[in-house]
Each structure stands twice: as C-alpha cells, then as structure tokens.
Design a protein around this motif. Sequence first.
Motif, PDB file in Angstrom:
ATOM      1  N   ALA A 114     120.688  -8.737 -19.872  1.00  0.00           N
ATOM      2  CA  ALA A 114     121.052  -9.245 -18.575  1.00  0.00           C
ATOM      3  C   ALA A 114     122.751  -9.726 -19.158  1.00  0.00           C
ATOM      4  O   ALA A 114     122.964 -10.313 -20.043  1.00  0.00           O
ATOM      5  N   CYS A 115     123.501  -9.932 -17.770  1.00  0.00           N
ATOM      6  CA  CYS A 115     124.699 -10.547 -17.997  1.00  0.00           C
ATOM      7  C   CYS A 115     124.615 -12.148 -18.200  1.00  0.00           C
ATOM      8  O   CYS A 115     123.798 -12.755 -17.360  1.00  0.00           O
ATOM      9  N   PRO A 116     125.153 -12.337 -19.093  1.00  0.00           N
ATOM     10  CA  PRO A 116     125.014 -13.930 -19.450  1.00  0.00           C
ATOM     11  C   PRO A 116     125.761 -14.801 -18.452  1.00  0.00           C
ATOM     12  O   PRO A 116     125.341 -16.104 -18.353  1.00  0.00           O
ATOM     13  N   ALA A 117     126.784 -14.414 -17.645  1.00  0.00           N
ATOM     14  CA  ALA A 117     127.814 -15.338 -16.818  1.00  0.00           C
ATOM     15  C   ALA A 117     126.684 -15.373 -15.529  1.00  0.00           C
ATOM     16  O   ALA A 117     126.847 -16.712 -14.991  1.00  0.00           O
ATOM     17  N   CYS A 118     126.096 -14.517 -14.806  1.00  0.00           N
ATOM     18  CA  CYS A 118     125.384 -14.563 -13.547  1.00  0.00           C
ATOM     19  C   CYS A 118     123.815 -14.655 -13.824  1.00  0.00           C
ATOM     20  O   CYS A 118     122.914 -14.711 -13.003  1.00  0.00           O
ATOM     21  N   ALA A 149     124.201  -6.172 -13.193  1.00  0.00           N
ATOM     22  CA  ALA A 149     123.740  -7.398 -13.655  1.00  0.00           C
ATOM     23  C   ALA A 149     122.984  -6.965 -15.216  1.00  0.00           C
ATOM     24  O   ALA A 149     122.952  -7.838 -16.126  1.00  0.00           O
ATOM     25  N   THR A 150     122.146  -5.866 -15.140  1.00  0.00           N
ATOM     26  CA  THR A 150     121.527  -5.559 -16.265  1.00  0.00           C
ATOM     27  C   THR A 150     121.961  -4.025 -16.589  1.00  0.00           C
ATOM     28  O   THR A 150     122.355  -3.354 -16.029  1.00  0.00           O
ATOM     29  N   ALA A 151     121.658  -3.957 -17.942  1.00  0.00           N
ATOM     30  CA  ALA A 151     122.043  -2.750 -18.636  1.00  0.00           C
ATOM     31  C   ALA A 151     120.968  -2.299 -19.699  1.00  0.00           C
ATOM     32  O   ALA A 151     120.237  -3.233 -20.078  1.00  0.00           O
ATOM     33  N   ALA A 152     120.700  -1.034 -19.574  1.00  0.00           N
ATOM     34  CA  ALA A 152     119.472  -0.532 -20.559  1.00  0.00           C
ATOM     35  C   ALA A 152     120.418   0.114 -21.796  1.00  0.00           C
ATOM     36  O   ALA A 152     121.084   0.931 -21.634  1.00  0.00           O
ATOM     37  N   ILE A 153     120.184  -0.336 -22.835  1.00  0.00           N
ATOM     38  CA  ILE A 153     120.585   0.278 -24.144  1.00  0.00           C
ATOM     39  C   ILE A 153     119.877   0.927 -25.131  1.00  0.00           C
ATOM     40  O   ILE A 153     118.697   0.315 -25.379  1.00  0.00           O
ATOM     41  N   THR A 154     120.060   2.086 -25.410  1.00  0.00           N
ATOM     42  CA  THR A 154     118.971   2.912 -26.312  1.00  0.00           C
ATOM     43  C   THR A 154     119.188   2.224 -27.722  1.00  0.00           C
ATOM     44  O   THR A 154     120.538   2.112 -28.059  1.00  0.00           O
ATOM     45  N   THR A 155     118.376   2.288 -28.472  1.00  0.00           N
ATOM     46  CA  THR A 155     118.481   1.765 -29.937  1.00  0.00           C
ATOM     47  C   THR A 155     118.380   2.982 -30.861  1.00  0.00           C
ATOM     48  O   THR A 155     118.891   2.874 -32.057  1.00  0.00           O
ATOM     49  N   GLY A 156     118.243   4.526 -30.531  1.00  0.00           N
ATOM     50  CA  GLY A 156     118.277   5.375 -31.418  1.00  0.00           C
ATOM     51  C   GLY A 156     116.898   5.944 -31.820  1.00  0.00           C
ATOM     52  O   GLY A 156     116.540   7.033 -32.251  1.00  0.00           O
ATOM     53  N   THR A 157     116.093   4.904 -31.773  1.00  0.00           N
ATOM     54  CA  THR A 157     114.613   5.525 -32.089  1.00  0.00           C
ATOM     55  C   THR A 157     113.993   5.972 -31.223  1.00  0.00           C
ATOM     56  O   THR A 157     114.191   5.670 -29.892  1.00  0.00           O
TER      57      THR A 157
END
Length: 59
Positions: free
Chosen positions: A39-43, A18-26
């Motif tokens: 977070a997943c918008p569907a659930c 349901a959740t993912a950690a995305i790096t921004t590069g900084t």
Amino acid sequence: MPQHAQITRVCRDCDGFATAAITTGTRHRDGTRVTLRVACPACEGTGRTAPAGVVRAGR
C-alpha cells in the motif's frame, strides 16, 4: 466535450493507484506466483488525500 473538474483529491505519490502487487519470483505448488500487496505509505492505501482543513495538526 469538456471534462468536469475532479472533486476528490488524488494522492500525489501514487496518482490514485494505492496498492500494487509485486511478484517475488517464487511459485506456489500449483504454479501460481507468490505476490506481495504493498500500500502507498502517503495515503495509507486509499488513493486519496484529505483536504488541508481536515488534517489534524498538533501533538
């Protein structure tokens, strides 16, 4: 050995992740990466879907 059927309904859009950690590069001053938690918008971040009978319909 046979697998038992899953009782909880897993979200079709995120497959239960349901959740993912995305790096921004900084990076922070200590060298760690800046991350965003999405977070997943569907659930709405639960990883499960509600049974059809429980969902409220209407205005």
